[in-house]
Design a protein around this motif. Structure first.
Motif, short mmCIF file in Angstrom:
data_model
loop_
_atom_site.label_atom_id
_atom_site.label_comp_id
_atom_site.label_asym_id
_atom_site.label_seq_id
_atom_site.Cartn_x
_atom_site.Cartn_y
_atom_site.Cartn_z
N THR A 278 -3.33 -2.16 6.22
CA THR A 278 -2.20 -1.23 6.08
C THR A 278 -2.65 0.21 6.24
N ARG A 279 -3.86 0.53 5.82
CA ARG A 279 -4.37 1.89 5.96
C ARG A 279 -4.54 2.27 7.44
N THR B 35 0.83 -1.21 0.00
CA THR B 35 0.00 0.00 0.00
C THR B 35 0.87 1.26 0.00
N GLU C 270 -8.27 8.45 7.95
CA GLU C 270 -8.82 8.40 6.59
C GLU C 270 -9.48 7.07 6.27
N LEU C 271 -9.73 6.25 7.28
CA LEU C 271 -10.39 4.97 7.04
C LEU C 271 -11.82 5.18 6.56
N ILE D 75 -1.14 3.45 8.35
CA ILE D 75 -0.69 4.66 7.66
C ILE D 75 -1.41 5.89 8.19
N ASN D 76 -2.74 5.84 8.25
CA ASN D 76 -3.51 7.00 8.70
C ASN D 76 -4.95 6.58 9.01
N SER E 263 -4.08 0.30 -3.30
CA SER E 263 -2.88 -0.51 -3.16
C SER E 263 -2.42 -0.99 -4.52
N GLU F 17 -6.40 -4.15 2.14
CA GLU F 17 -5.56 -2.97 2.36
C GLU F 17 -6.01 -2.15 3.57
N LEU F 18 -7.15 -2.48 4.17
CA LEU F 18 -7.56 -1.78 5.38
C LEU F 18 -6.56 -2.04 6.51
N MET G 195 -11.95 -0.20 -3.25
CA MET G 195 -11.02 -0.46 -2.16
C MET G 195 -10.98 -1.94 -1.81
N LEU H 29 -1.26 8.27 0.19
CA LEU H 29 -2.58 7.83 -0.26
C LEU H 29 -3.27 8.87 -1.12
#
Length: 318
Positions: free
Chosen positions: A197-198, A133, A205-206, A201-202, A143, A194-195, A190, A137
């Motif tokens: 890794t998100r 990912t 922003e989910l 990351i942040n 990803s 990849e949730l 989506m 973003l």
């Protein structure tokens, strides 16, 4: 919402095997929603925390006690999540050998290698998934790739999703006649995968609410379900200082709840997945559970000698 750009910071370390010299990417942080108001003091501290944690030449390795639903029963085992930053080729969608000369083809990513090992009666299962990912973003909303393989005594299967211009390209291979070799295009939405890794990351922003997702590749292969975009309802709430992120699919009767730390670095603490296990009239709803045992940060790619076996003991791994 306004985004704040951060300056580039360069990593001044030579990493071995799995890592190369690379500059730290520009990390953007949106205005933080109410439930995340206390996560970061401000955008600058977010950037500093992110770069200091993820760009010091180490991976984060976490071990989990696993209770895996399979064949209508719960099987004990263990899972491992390995998070590490890398430089990826946007064109070839592989890890770059020489990131310094890649130019605009270089995409900084957060990679997750997820493994599960458990026994079903006499024979073992070994499952691995890799998710790649982009850290930026805002520039790369999807990803770049995810791969999955499963091995057990009946045979093995492999699946890969590649991010193409207007779609995801699925390549899937199985020893089952009904599945065989598959190459097809899937609507680019989506990925559930990849949730994971998100979150790291942040989490501000989910996605939440009614969302179109491509479900877990592991689940689709183990349940022999066609992989395609499906409607899901996603909720995020705080309970006792922890963040609970729940994804529910009405059409599949399946849900996944990931619990992670509210404070940076938002470590995955546990997860539960509820779905039907078994086949035909014997299928019933069972819950797969995983809970954090131990975690360490290390350059694992250099820890390959017999003297390093004690690190597995530290992670409580067999």
């Amino acid at each position: 919402m306004k985004k704040i750009a951060f300056p580039l910071i360069f990593l001044l370390a030579t990493l071995m095997a799995c890592q190369e010299d690379r500059s730290k990417p520009q990390v953007d942080q949106q205005d933080i929603p109410a439930q995340f108001a206390s996560l970061e003091d401000d955008a600058e501290s977010f950037s500093e925390n992110f770069n200091e944690y993820w760009y010091k030449g180490e991976a984060e390795i976490s071990s989990y006690k696993l209770e895996q639903a399979r064949y209508g029963e719960i099987h004990e085992g263990h899972a491992v999540l390995v998070y590490v930053t890398e430089d990826f080729s946007k064109k070839k969608q592989v890890k770059l050998d020489n990131a310094g000369s890649a130019g605009t083809d270089r995409v900084p990513i957060l990679k997750l290698n997820l493994t599960k090992k458990f026994n079903t009666g006499i024979y073992p299962y070994s499952i691995m998934q890799s998710i790649f990912t982009p850290v930026e973003l805002d520039k790369h909303p999807h990803s770049l790739k995810t791969t999955m393989s499963s091995q057990e005594w009946c045979g093995h299967v492999f699946a890969q999703l590649n991010n193409r211009k207007n779609h995801f390209e699925l390549s899937s291979y199985s020893y089952f006649e009904s599945e065989g070799d598959v190459n097809k295009e899937i609507e680019k939405v989506m990925l559930e995968d990849e949730l994971w890794t998100r979150i790291r990351i942040n989490p501000a922003e989910l996605p939440t609410g009614k969302v179109k997702l491509i479900p877990s590749v592991i689940h689709s292969r183990l349940r022999h379900r066609e992989l395609k975009a499906e409607e899901a309802i996603i909720n995020l709430e705080e309970k006792e200082g922890k963040m609970h992120y729940k994804i529910s699919y009405a059409s599949a009767g399946r849900s996944l709840e990931i619990v992670f730390g509210k404070a940076f670095p938002h470590k995955i603490l546990s997860w539960e997945e509820s779905s039907k296990s078994g086949f035909g009239p014997n299928a019933r709803n069972l819950v797969t559970k995983a809970s954090l045992m131990e975690s360490l940060n290390t350059d694992y790619w250099s820890k390959h000698n017999t003297d390093d076996l004690h690190l597995r003991d530290k992670l409580r791994l067999p």
